[in-house]
Write a protein that holds these residues in place. Structure first.
Motif, PDB file in Angstrom:
ATOM      1  N   LYS A  19       0.814  -1.234   0.000  1.00 48.90           N
ATOM      2  CA  LYS A  19       0.000   0.000   0.000  1.00 48.90           C
ATOM      3  C   LYS A  19       0.838   1.269   0.000  1.00 48.90           C
ATOM      4  CE  LYS A  19      -4.045  -2.100   2.053  1.00 48.90           C
ATOM      5  NZ  LYS A  19      -5.407  -1.707   2.322  1.00 48.90           N
ATOM      6  N   ARG A  20       2.122   1.144  -0.165  1.00 42.93           N
ATOM      7  CA  ARG A  20       3.044   2.304  -0.121  1.00 42.93           C
ATOM      8  C   ARG A  20       2.785   3.156   1.119  1.00 42.93           C
ATOM      9  NH1 ARG A  20       4.716   3.015  -5.708  1.00 42.93           N
ATOM     10  NH2 ARG A  20       5.172   5.210  -5.438  1.00 42.93           N
ATOM     11  N   ALA A  21       2.831   2.468   2.243  1.00 45.12           N
ATOM     12  CA  ALA A  21       2.569   3.147   3.521  1.00 45.12           C
ATOM     13  C   ALA A  21       3.877   3.324   4.298  1.00 45.12           C
ATOM     14  CB  ALA A  21       1.593   2.320   4.350  1.00 45.12           C
ATOM     15  N   ILE A  22       3.868   4.303   5.195  1.00 47.34           N
ATOM     16  CA  ILE A  22       4.968   4.392   6.161  1.00 47.34           C
ATOM     17  C   ILE A  22       4.355   4.369   7.566  1.00 47.34           C
ATOM     18  CG2 ILE A  22       6.722   5.564   4.767  1.00 47.34           C
ATOM     19  CD1 ILE A  22       5.906   8.168   6.226  1.00 47.34           C
ATOM     20  N   ILE A  58       0.100   6.351   2.144  1.00 47.36           N
ATOM     21  CA  ILE A  58      -0.602   6.197   3.427  1.00 47.36           C
ATOM     22  C   ILE A  58       0.393   6.418   4.563  1.00 47.36           C
ATOM     23  CG2 ILE A  58      -1.726   4.515   4.965  1.00 47.36           C
ATOM     24  CD1 ILE A  58      -3.009   3.250   2.558  1.00 47.36           C
ATOM     25  N   ILE A  59      -0.060   7.155   5.563  1.00 52.07           N
ATOM     26  CA  ILE A  59       0.759   7.317   6.771  1.00 52.07           C
ATOM     27  C   ILE A  59       0.001   6.644   7.905  1.00 52.07           C
ATOM     28  CG2 ILE A  59       1.727   8.966   8.414  1.00 52.07           C
ATOM     29  CD1 ILE A  59       1.595  11.023   6.064  1.00 52.07           C
ATOM     30  N   LEU A  60       0.584   5.610   8.447  1.00 48.73           N
ATOM     31  CA  LEU A  60      -0.016   4.978   9.617  1.00 48.73           C
ATOM     32  C   LEU A  60       0.659   5.618  10.820  1.00 48.73           C
ATOM     33  CD1 LEU A  60      -1.904   2.845  10.782  1.00 48.73           C
ATOM     34  CD2 LEU A  60      -0.106   1.152  10.484  1.00 48.73           C
ATOM     35  N   PHE A  61      -0.095   6.482  11.505  1.00 49.51           N
ATOM     36  CA  PHE A  61       0.479   7.327  12.551  1.00 49.51           C
ATOM     37  C   PHE A  61       0.115   6.732  13.905  1.00 49.51           C
ATOM     38  CE2 PHE A  61       1.982  11.943  12.784  1.00 49.51           C
ATOM     39  CZ  PHE A  61       2.510  11.786  14.053  1.00 49.51           C
ATOM     40  N   PRO A  76      -2.114  17.089   3.086  1.00 46.78           N
ATOM     41  CA  PRO A  76      -3.492  16.877   2.635  1.00 46.78           C
ATOM     42  C   PRO A  76      -3.636  15.850   1.512  1.00 46.78           C
ATOM     43  CG  PRO A  76      -2.686  19.070   2.008  1.00 46.78           C
ATOM     44  CD  PRO A  76      -1.651  18.471   2.887  1.00 46.78           C
ATOM     45  N   GLU A  77      -2.551  15.590   0.795  1.00 52.82           N
ATOM     46  CA  GLU A  77      -2.657  14.647  -0.327  1.00 52.82           C
ATOM     47  C   GLU A  77      -2.480  13.196   0.122  1.00 52.82           C
ATOM     48  OE1 GLU A  77       1.508  15.166   0.482  1.00 52.82           O
ATOM     49  OE2 GLU A  77      -0.156  16.572   0.526  1.00 52.82           O
ATOM     50  N   LYS A  78      -2.152  12.987   1.400  1.00 56.73           N
ATOM     51  CA  LYS A  78      -1.937  11.617   1.876  1.00 56.73           C
ATOM     52  C   LYS A  78      -3.068  11.183   2.803  1.00 56.73           C
ATOM     53  CE  LYS A  78       3.050  12.039   1.577  1.00 56.73           C
ATOM     54  NZ  LYS A  78       3.992  12.968   2.145  1.00 56.73           N
ATOM     55  N   LYS A  79      -3.239   9.871   2.878  1.00 54.19           N
ATOM     56  CA  LYS A  79      -4.239   9.342   3.806  1.00 54.19           C
ATOM     57  C   LYS A  79      -3.532   9.061   5.133  1.00 54.19           C
ATOM     58  CE  LYS A  79      -7.682   6.456   2.324  1.00 54.19           C
ATOM     59  NZ  LYS A  79      -8.246   5.168   1.868  1.00 54.19           N
ATOM     60  N   VAL A  80      -4.006   9.680   6.213  1.00 59.89           N
ATOM     61  CA  VAL A  80      -3.368   9.480   7.528  1.00 59.89           C
ATOM     62  C   VAL A  80      -4.284   8.606   8.378  1.00 59.89           C
ATOM     63  CG1 VAL A  80      -2.437  10.590   9.590  1.00 59.89           C
ATOM     64  CG2 VAL A  80      -2.242  11.733   7.371  1.00 59.89           C
ATOM     65  N   LEU A  81      -3.778   7.459   8.798  1.00 59.79           N
ATOM     66  CA  LEU A  81      -4.585   6.519   9.576  1.00 59.79           C
ATOM     67  C   LEU A  81      -4.103   6.467  11.024  1.00 59.79           C
ATOM     68  CD1 LEU A  81      -4.519   3.521   7.049  1.00 59.79           C
ATOM     69  CD2 LEU A  81      -6.272   5.305   7.224  1.00 59.79           C
TER      70      LEU A  81
END
Ligand code: SF4
Length: 309
Positions: A19-22, A58-61, A76-81
């Motif tokens: 998912k190209r997440a960090i 995606i940023i898994l915070f 704003p262009e990223k999905k923050v979870l």
């Protein structure tokens, strides 16, 4: 580590790649979460990391609500979870936006500086944000001798002491329940038991605790202090999660918790299982209405601008 935990970690890492997440983890997260994070740090360090990670979608915070909100506002262009929907900082809840407006009416024309530990609506009403690492620098940089400052009244005390300016805390007694657990007497006992130890405390601790410390600073500043200090034993007064990082980064030093039960239950709501589910289902996305996000972003950017001068 159990086989089950390793399996769960493998599943998270696989999903992260697909998912190209960090994964960003606050310094107070559980050790097993810190160990799989791409970055560990305080809230603004992590939001900045998110801004630098151009490839991530995606940023898994792994932290609490206001941190994920700030990351969403700045990215704003990223999905923050957020892994756990219920991970809310009680200090941030102590200053609802209505209260900020009341204080502003009471003291018109006075600058309002809010700690990042506030909700987006409150940030949108202030002039500039600050963190515990830069609060002193921000207040010094302002062209004003009296400042409205919230929500933490202990941090307000620290800032007033360091800057000599008149700080009006809003609300009068906002606080972090976890940092209020530290007691001067406990630290004095530990100092007697470890006469060569130095004491590092967070500015969210009570003034009497700050007054007996050798060093007062944010979690990131404590990490630097620990690294550079000649002391081999350091008593730490902040949420217990930071000790994992300190011990990993400084294997030759001993870190003693000033209070072993100083646990933030909100930070600890995040677990590996919840990280996995949040990423798998892309759930608990931080979302801030556009008009509020724009105003809150301005307050955060004002902080970065003041710091660059
Ligand atoms: S440690 Fe304190 S300030 Fe930080 S999230 Fe927990 S309650 Fe909020």
């Amino acid at each position: 580590m159990t086989e089950k935990t390793q399996e769960l970690i493998n599943k998270i890492l696989k999903l992260k790649k697909e998912k190209r997440a960090i994964i960003l983890a606050h310094n107070y997260q559980r050790p097993e979460i810190q160990d799989i994070a791409d970055y560990i740090g305080d809230s603004i360090e992590l939001s900045r990391k998110a801004m630098e990670e151009k490839e991530a979608e995606i940023i898994l915070f792994s932290a609490v609500d206001f941190m994920a909100e700030s990351a969403a506002i700045l990215n704003p262009e990223k999905k923050v979870l957020l892994p756990s929907k219920g991970a809310r900082c009680p200090m941030a809840q102590m200053l609802p936006v209505e209260q900020v407006r009341i204080w502003k009416e009471k003291y018109p024309n006075m600058p309002v500086v809010l700690y990042v530990n506030t909700l987006a609506e409150a940030k949108a009403e202030c002039d500039v944000c600050c963190t515990s690492a830069n609060a002193v620098q921000i207040i010094k940089a302002l062209d004003a001798e009296t400042v409205l400052f919230g929500p933490d009244h202990n941090l307000a005390w620290h800032v007033q002491k360091e800057t000599g300016k008149h700080i009006i805390p809003i609300p009068e007694r906002g606080f972090c329940p976890t940092h209020m657990l530290f007691q001067k007497e406990d630290i004095e006992i530990l100092k007697n038991e470890h006469p060569n130890a130095v004491v590092a405390v967070h500015p969210e601790c009570m003034p009497e605790v700050q007054q007996i410390a050798d060093f007062v600073g944010s979690t990131s500043q404590m990490c630097r202090f620990a690294k550079n200090s000649e002391a081999k034993e350091i008593i730490i007064a902040t949420e217990i999660g930071l000790l994992h990082r300190l011990r990993k980064e400084n294997p030759n030093k001993t870190f003693i918790p000033a209070y072993a039960d100083a646990v933030c239950p909100n930070m600890k709501l995040n677990t590996l299982e919840r990280l996995y589910l949040a990423l798998k289902n892309e759930q608990h996305a931080a979302s801030v209405p556009k008009a509020i996000a724009e105003k809150a972003r301005r307050a955060l950017e004002n902080m970065f601008t003041l710091l660059s001068h």
